[in-house]
Design an enzyme around this catalytic site. Structure first.
Site, PDB file in Angstrom:
ATOM      1  N   ASP A 289       2.129  -3.204   3.704  1.00  0.00           N
ATOM      2  CA  ASP A 289       1.238  -2.836   2.996  1.00  0.00           C
ATOM      3  C   ASP A 289       0.670  -1.400   3.756  1.00  0.00           C
ATOM      4  O   ASP A 289       1.373  -1.126   4.687  1.00  0.00           O
ATOM      5  CB  ASP A 289      -0.006  -3.527   2.931  1.00  0.00           C
ATOM      6  CG  ASP A 289      -0.969  -3.340   1.805  1.00  0.00           C
ATOM      7  OD1 ASP A 289      -1.750  -4.296   1.466  1.00  0.00           O
ATOM      8  OD2 ASP A 289      -1.157  -2.243   1.493  1.00  0.00           O
TER       9      ASP A 289
HETATM   10  C1  GLC Z   1      -3.312  -0.994  -0.758  1.00  0.00           C
HETATM   11  C2  GLC Z   1      -3.167  -2.308  -1.426  1.00  0.00           C
HETATM   12  C3  GLC Z   1      -1.701  -2.669  -1.808  1.00  0.00           C
HETATM   13  C4  GLC Z   1      -1.368  -1.522  -2.636  1.00  0.00           C
HETATM   14  C5  GLC Z   1      -1.088  -0.519  -1.435  1.00  0.00           C
HETATM   15  C6  GLC Z   1      -0.592   0.810  -2.007  1.00  0.00           C
HETATM   16  O1  GLC Z   1      -4.167  -0.729   0.503  1.00  0.00           O
HETATM   17  O2  GLC Z   1      -3.497  -3.417  -0.157  1.00  0.00           O
HETATM   18  O3  GLC Z   1      -2.081  -3.848  -2.564  1.00  0.00           O
HETATM   19  O4  GLC Z   1      -0.277  -1.727  -3.323  1.00  0.00           O
HETATM   20  O5  GLC Z   1      -2.193  -0.173  -0.711  1.00  0.00           O
HETATM   21  O6  GLC Z   1      -1.635   1.369  -2.694  1.00  0.00           O
END
Ligand code: GLC
Length: 756
Positions: A289
């Site tokens: 993440d």
């Molecule tokens: C965010 C989220 C994740 C998302 C990623 C890209 O912090 O936790 O679900 O896909 O970043 O935006």
């Protein structure tokens, strides 16, 4: 004369100059992908390999000349394997051209959070789950994939399958609610919708099941907070939707931010290697993440980028989203012997395998065809699908005296529509935080939202009603004096529809709350509307379960609309006018108060279950019943359904046999409608305490007035098993209960037993 598309020139140039790189040979077929990966891997330098594991957030503003960005410089230097959150089509072409022009010409993969639609915005995922319509959910993702892939995206960071029992947690809006079985079924529908039957087609997206694992159990419902649970609960409640997505062929998976039992999920070898790749045999690619590799240092579980890189890579994570941790630390980790070249190569293989399977090596511009883009985005039929799903997601909680649907020949002629969400043109409402912050504003042109005011005025006036619309302020400064116009409007009406709730950015990531009540004095608005027992309908626009005890006791009709997306108003109008008979059911429990949280239907009995409030020495509260305001699986229709007694094909189930559970459902009312017939079980005497009910099947059926249908569910021991205290999955011999009904509370019951 074939007009050459300018963006294809680099590809043709490469081939024409005799660089007969295997990258551009005949169409990639699955069976030779590994050979082509190996052929490429041996040519790659360490820097090029680390570059493939590096995902960079694209400059998400439109119109910026990518040429000026150092992003392009990084790409040309082979330092970038993937771009995320980029919405400018021409920029994507320029970036892909830069990637294809590097020494080995490895194309970029573009990732994006396609969470509830891409250009055509559908209801939020929690709302879609309330439809219990797997076909409709799959179709919604198919449409989202058509649009996103036409706009140059190859990969979506979805489905989010985090089971949660805590509406204080903002991301409850993004999943499929509190039940593992429903979340698993929805996960499969979403993966199928995104990936279709061939990832190399230019209208499919690689899916990414997230967040692995346990994110929905953040303590106190506070986002990113600690998660601590038994392995038994992890395996029984949290992991099955991930397993379902993996078994459905989901191409990628995303780490969770949280620690799970003390270990940051991005570096959790037990999760990523023992279970995901070992037990499940899953061969996809794991992406972090946002900077979750780097956050292992902040968690206090890694000393620096090299340590974090070593721990995350060796645990089984592959690509570094937006953090640059691998860029800063992976080479050092290799030089110090904390990771091996083989481990790096394995992560790079997974990235390359994904790109080959998407067809990006055969044609890096396959998803960047301006003609297809122009022909695909925002087709009218997409909005119709969004409208249908939004209406079929709206849950009717109350309808005393059959107040709804509004009938032209009925007692009400003058309709007042009031409230802060009666006709809001703000881009924050009826949508979600996902349709705001990540894409540029033009990505989600919220002038395209049909508001309740717009739709209700046109549809009700067409039916002969008189309609007034009175918007009300929607902020903390709103006081009773601001509501005088609403007071006047309701005084002149026969019936009031009050549109209340929360904005789309009151919920979602980093948007946890401690209070689930309606904010900004909205309850006063409802009291104004309902004064003197005025016929009133509450239309709630919410992203999470909310608490509204006064309304539950005093408002005769209550409809949960969720955040419905572009077709918000039309969907509401379809329900209010009866063009659509509500059929949705709650995928989450609605508590009476936040003090009951976590509250969920599939709880354990405890040794002292409370039968009624005030019963001392039992598990309850002095100041509240233990029952929720509205239970899991609950939702009314404009018609009524009756259930026959349950019939079983046997009462003794032996190993290898199938139990058939049948019930006849009849439409006993005046409207054709749909009913979600739900099947639950209970194992009253197991090795460990088992939930009082567990959803094990459902079927959404259509019934004309006075029509009956027999629904049959089939259960095997596999459906009756559970993870016991020795972490063995097994079904116990002995008695079982089976329940069937239209929600988790009002059910018919029967019994059978497993015999050996
Ligand atoms: C965010 C989220 C994740 C998302 C990623 C890209 O912090 O936790 O679900 O896909 O970043 O935006």
């Amino acid at each position: 004369m074939i007009k050459l598309q300018p963006y294809l020139l680099p590809v043709i140039a490469l081939v024409a100059t005799g660089i007969s790189s295997p990258l551009f040979s005949q169409k990639t077929s699955v069976k030779d992908i590994d050979a082509r990966v190996e052929a490429l891997l041996v040519k790659m330098t360490l820097d090029e390999k680390i570059g493939q594991l590096h995902q960079v957030p694209g400059d998400i503003s439109t119109g910026t000349d990518v040429a000026k960005d150092d992003l392009l410089t990084q790409i040309k230097a082979g330092k970038v394997g993937s771009i995320l959150s980029h919405t400018n089509f021409d920029n994507k072409i320029a970036m892909q051209r830069a990637a294809v022009g590097t020494r080995l010409g490895i194309p970029l993969i573009f990732g994006f959070d396609v969470i509830h639609g891409y250009k055509t915005i559908f209801p939020i995922p929690l709302a879609q789950a309330a439809s219990w319509d797997m076909g409709a959910i799959e179709r919604a993702e198919r449409i989202a994939a058509e649009e996103a892939s036409a706009d140059g995206q190859n990969w979506t960071f979805s489905p989010m399958v985090d089971v949660s029992r805590d509406p204080r947690w903002g991301r409850v809006m993004e999943g499929a609610g509190e039940d593992t079985y429903l979340a698993s079924r929805v996960a499969v529908a979403r993966v199928r919708g995104f990936q279709g039957d061939d990832l190399s087609k230019n209208n499919t997206l690689a899916a990414c099941v997230k967040h692995f694992a346990g994110y929905g159990f953040a303590e106190a419902g506070r986002d990113y907070n600690t998660v601590d649970m038994s392995e038994q609960r992890l395996r029984e409640i949290v992991l099955p939707p991930f397993k379902a997505a993996a078994d459905a062929g989901c191409a990628t998976l995303m780490n969770a931010f949280n620690v799970l039992n003390g270990v940051p999920a991005s570096m959790d070898k037990h999760l990523l290697t023992d279970i995901l790749r070992g037990e499940w045999g899953w061969k996809g690619m794991v992406v972090s993440d946002w900077n979750s590799f780097g956050e292992t240092i902040i968690h206090g579980a890694a000393t620096d980028e090299a340590d974090a890189s070593a721990k995350c890579l060796s645990a089984g994570s592959d690509m570094d989203m937006a953090g640059g941790t691998f860029q800063k630390g992976l080479k050092k980790a290799l030089e110090s012997g904390r990771v091996t070249q083989a481990q790096i190569d394995e992560a790079v293989r997974r990235v390359l395998r994904l790109k080959f399977s998407l067809g990006l090596f055969d044609d890096p511009f396959r998803y960047l065809d301006p003609k297809r883009r122009a022909a695909t985005l925002e087709k009218p039929e997409y909005r119709l699908a969004a409208r249908e799903l939004a209406a079929n997601s709206m849950v009717l909680l109350k309808n005393e005296g059959g107040l709804l649907p509004l009938r032209p020949d009925g007692p009400f002629k003058k309709i007042a529509i009031i409230g802060p969400l009666a006709d809001s043109r703000s881009n924050k409402n009826y949508m979600s935080f996902w349709t705001l912050g990540l894409g540029d504003v033009s990505q989600y042109d919220t002038t395209k939202v049909v508001t309740p005011g717009m739709a209700l005025k046109s549809s009700l006036e067409e039916a002969g009603f008189e309609v007034t619309i009175t918007e009300i302020c929607f902020n903390a400064d709103c006081t009773e004096k601001d509501f005088s116009a609403a007071l006047k409007a309701t005084a002149a009406a026969d019936l009031t529809i009050v549109c209340v709730g929360e904005t789309g950015i009151d919920c979602g990531e980093s948007r946890s709350v401690t209070d689930l009540n309606l904010k900004y004095n909205q309850e006063i608005i409802m009291k104004i509307a309902a004064r003197g027992n005025m016929p009133t309908v509450m239309a709630l626009f919410n992203s999470r379960p909310m608490t509204f005890q006064w309304a539950s006791e005093n408002i005769p009709a209550i409809l949960v609309c969720w955040q419905p997306g572009f077709e918000a108003g039309n969907a509401l109008a379809d329900i209010i006018t009866g063009a659509v008979n509500p059929s949705a059911k709650l995928p989450v429990t609605f508590p009476r108060s936040v003090g009951q949280v976590p509250i969920y239907y599939n709880a354990l009995s405890t040794g002292r279950p409370q039968q009624q409030q005030g019963q001392m020495w039992t598990s309850g509260y002095l100041d509240s019943p233990t029952s929720p305001a509205y239970p899991f699986g609950f939702g009314l229709s404009y018609t009524t359904f009756s259930y026959s007694d349950i019939k079983l094909n046997k009462t003794k189930l032996r190993t290898g046999e199938t139990l058939e559970v049948s019930v006849t459902v009849s439409n006993t009312g005046q409207h054709a409608g749909e009913e979600v017939v739900q099947l639950y079980i209970h194992d009253p005497a197991a090795d460990i305490a088992r939930p009082v009910k567990e959803l094990k099947g459902f079927e959404k059926i259509k019934l004309d007035t006075y029509e009956s249908k027999t629904v049959t569910f089939r259960l095997t021991e596999q459906d009756l098993g559970y993870w016991n205290h020795e972490l063995k999955f097994k079904a116990d011999p002995g008695k079982f209960k089976v329940f069937v009904g239209g929600n988790s509370r009002d059910v018919k019951e029967a019994g059978f037993e497993i015999v050996r």
